[in-house]
Each structure stands twice: as C-alpha cells, then as structure tokens.
Scaffold this motif. Structure first.
Motif, PDB file in Angstrom:
ATOM      1  N   PHE A 284       0.834  -1.208   0.000  1.00 39.15           N
ATOM      2  CA  PHE A 284       0.000   0.000   0.000  1.00 39.15           C
ATOM      3  C   PHE A 284       0.868   1.257   0.000  1.00 39.15           C
ATOM      4  O   PHE A 284       0.606   2.210  -0.730  1.00 39.15           O
ATOM      5  CB  PHE A 284      -0.898  -0.026   1.244  1.00 39.15           C
ATOM      6  N   TRP A 285       1.934   1.243   0.789  1.00 37.81           N
ATOM      7  CA  TRP A 285       2.844   2.393   0.845  1.00 37.81           C
ATOM      8  C   TRP A 285       3.497   2.618  -0.513  1.00 37.81           C
ATOM      9  O   TRP A 285       3.593   3.730  -1.015  1.00 37.81           O
ATOM     10  CB  TRP A 285       3.894   2.128   1.922  1.00 37.81           C
ATOM     11  N   LEU A 286       3.936   1.492  -1.127  1.00 34.68           N
ATOM     12  CA  LEU A 286       4.593   1.593  -2.432  1.00 34.68           C
ATOM     13  C   LEU A 286       3.608   2.093  -3.484  1.00 34.68           C
ATOM     14  O   LEU A 286       3.941   2.927  -4.320  1.00 34.68           O
ATOM     15  CB  LEU A 286       5.142   0.214  -2.816  1.00 34.68           C
ATOM     16  N   TRP A 287       2.333   1.600  -3.417  1.00 34.00           N
ATOM     17  CA  TRP A 287       1.320   2.000  -4.388  1.00 34.00           C
ATOM     18  C   TRP A 287       1.036   3.496  -4.270  1.00 34.00           C
ATOM     19  O   TRP A 287       0.901   4.193  -5.262  1.00 34.00           O
ATOM     20  CB  TRP A 287       0.054   1.187  -4.133  1.00 34.00           C
ATOM     21  N   ARG A 288       0.972   3.993  -3.064  1.00 32.20           N
ATOM     22  CA  ARG A 288       0.715   5.423  -2.887  1.00 32.20           C
ATOM     23  C   ARG A 288       1.870   6.258  -3.428  1.00 32.20           C
ATOM     24  O   ARG A 288       1.674   7.325  -3.983  1.00 32.20           O
ATOM     25  CB  ARG A 288       0.499   5.748  -1.404  1.00 32.20           C
ATOM     26  N   ARG A 289       3.089   5.760  -3.223  1.00 30.44           N
ATOM     27  CA  ARG A 289       4.242   6.506  -3.740  1.00 30.44           C
ATOM     28  C   ARG A 289       4.239   6.526  -5.256  1.00 30.44           C
ATOM     29  O   ARG A 289       4.619   7.506  -5.878  1.00 30.44           O
ATOM     30  CB  ARG A 289       5.542   5.867  -3.243  1.00 30.44           C
ATOM     31  N   LEU A 290       3.792   5.435  -5.901  1.00 35.51           N
ATOM     32  CA  LEU A 290       3.797   5.371  -7.355  1.00 35.51           C
ATOM     33  C   LEU A 290       2.663   6.198  -7.940  1.00 35.51           C
ATOM     34  O   LEU A 290       2.832   6.851  -8.966  1.00 35.51           O
ATOM     35  CB  LEU A 290       3.665   3.907  -7.798  1.00 35.51           C
ATOM     36  N   THR A 291       1.492   6.168  -7.286  1.00 36.00           N
ATOM     37  CA  THR A 291       0.347   6.884  -7.843  1.00 36.00           C
ATOM     38  C   THR A 291       0.417   8.370  -7.555  1.00 36.00           C
ATOM     39  O   THR A 291      -0.103   9.177  -8.308  1.00 36.00           O
ATOM     40  CB  THR A 291      -0.963   6.315  -7.271  1.00 36.00           C
ATOM     41  N   ARG A 292       1.061   8.746  -6.454  1.00 35.45           N
ATOM     42  CA  ARG A 292       1.201  10.168  -6.136  1.00 35.45           C
ATOM     43  C   ARG A 292       2.665  10.512  -5.916  1.00 35.45           C
ATOM     44  O   ARG A 292       3.119  10.606  -4.777  1.00 35.45           O
ATOM     45  CB  ARG A 292       0.402  10.501  -4.869  1.00 35.45           C
ATOM     46  N   PRO A 293       3.414  10.659  -6.988  1.00 32.68           N
ATOM     47  CA  PRO A 293       4.844  10.950  -6.842  1.00 32.68           C
ATOM     48  C   PRO A 293       5.067  12.330  -6.236  1.00 32.68           C
ATOM     49  O   PRO A 293       4.271  13.240  -6.454  1.00 32.68           O
ATOM     50  CB  PRO A 293       5.369  10.880  -8.277  1.00 32.68           C
ATOM     51  N   ALA A 294       6.146  12.455  -5.518  1.00 31.20           N
ATOM     52  CA  ALA A 294       6.477  13.734  -4.891  1.00 31.20           C
ATOM     53  C   ALA A 294       6.783  14.765  -5.967  1.00 31.20           C
ATOM     54  O   ALA A 294       7.293  14.446  -7.033  1.00 31.20           O
ATOM     55  CB  ALA A 294       7.669  13.558  -3.961  1.00 31.20           C
ATOM     56  N   ARG A 295       6.479  16.014  -5.670  1.00 30.63           N
ATOM     57  CA  ARG A 295       6.741  17.074  -6.636  1.00 30.63           C
ATOM     58  C   ARG A 295       8.238  17.285  -6.797  1.00 30.63           C
ATOM     59  O   ARG A 295       8.959  17.395  -5.828  1.00 30.63           O
ATOM     60  CB  ARG A 295       6.105  18.375  -6.166  1.00 30.63           C
ATOM     61  N   ARG A 296       8.639  17.349  -8.050  1.00 31.46           N
ATOM     62  CA  ARG A 296      10.051  17.594  -8.331  1.00 31.46           C
ATOM     63  C   ARG A 296      10.271  19.077  -8.601  1.00 31.46           C
ATOM     64  O   ARG A 296       9.363  19.759  -9.077  1.00 31.46           O
ATOM     65  CB  ARG A 296      10.479  16.764  -9.552  1.00 31.46           C
ATOM     66  N   PRO A 297      11.458  19.573  -8.345  1.00 27.07           N
ATOM     67  CA  PRO A 297      11.755  20.989  -8.605  1.00 27.07           C
ATOM     68  C   PRO A 297      11.516  21.372 -10.059  1.00 27.07           C
ATOM     69  O   PRO A 297      11.134  22.484 -10.365  1.00 27.07           O
ATOM     70  CB  PRO A 297      13.230  21.118  -8.238  1.00 27.07           C
TER      71      PRO A 297
END
Ligand SMILES: [Zn+2]
Length: 78
Positions: free
Chosen positions: A17-30
């Motif tokens: 679930f943690w990995l899925w959230r990271r893939l579906t909502r990637p952190a904003r890049r500069p």
C-alpha cells in the motif's frame, strides 16, 4: 504459527500500500515547479497561449508549433 502468518501478511499489505501510494502520487520535483512558473507567450498565428519553454520563436514573435512558425503572423494582426 497463525499469528506470525497474520502479522506477515499485514506487513506485506502495508508495504504494498505504501509503495502503491508513492507510485500513484509521486512527490513534486523541482523541475515541475519551474515548468509551471515559466512565462506564458502567445502564438502570433493562432493566438493560443503556451509556456515559453514549448514555444518556437522567430523575429521576436512566438509560435505554438512549427507549422504556425512557417505560416508566420496572422494576416491583419499588425
Ligand atoms: Zn499557433
């Protein structure tokens, strides 16, 4: 060992679930922030606004595409 298997699966599901959230909502890049902050320019042919990074320039005028650059400014615009 039922409890151990239960905890094992909970850990697997939590990690997935943690990995899925990271893939579906990637952190904003500069880079994304800079792209959104890029100044907008107007196509001299069709008048559409687009980021300057994606526009083509010729003779101090901006164009949205190569085709409009070749066709030049809209007639009667000057
Ligand atoms: Zn255009």
């Amino acid at each position: 060992m039922g409890l151990f298997r239960l905890l094992f699966w909970i850990a697997i599901i939590a990690a997935a679930f943690w990995l899925w959230r990271r893939l579906t909502r990637p952190a904003r890049r500069p880079g994304d922030k800079n792209a959104s902050a890029a100044p907008m320019v107007r196509c001299a042919h069709c008048g559409v606004y687009l980021p300057r990074d994606h526009a083509l320039s010729q003779a101090n005028l901006w164009y949205c595409s190569q085709a409009h650059l070749e066709q030049g400014p809209k007639p009667g615009e000057r």
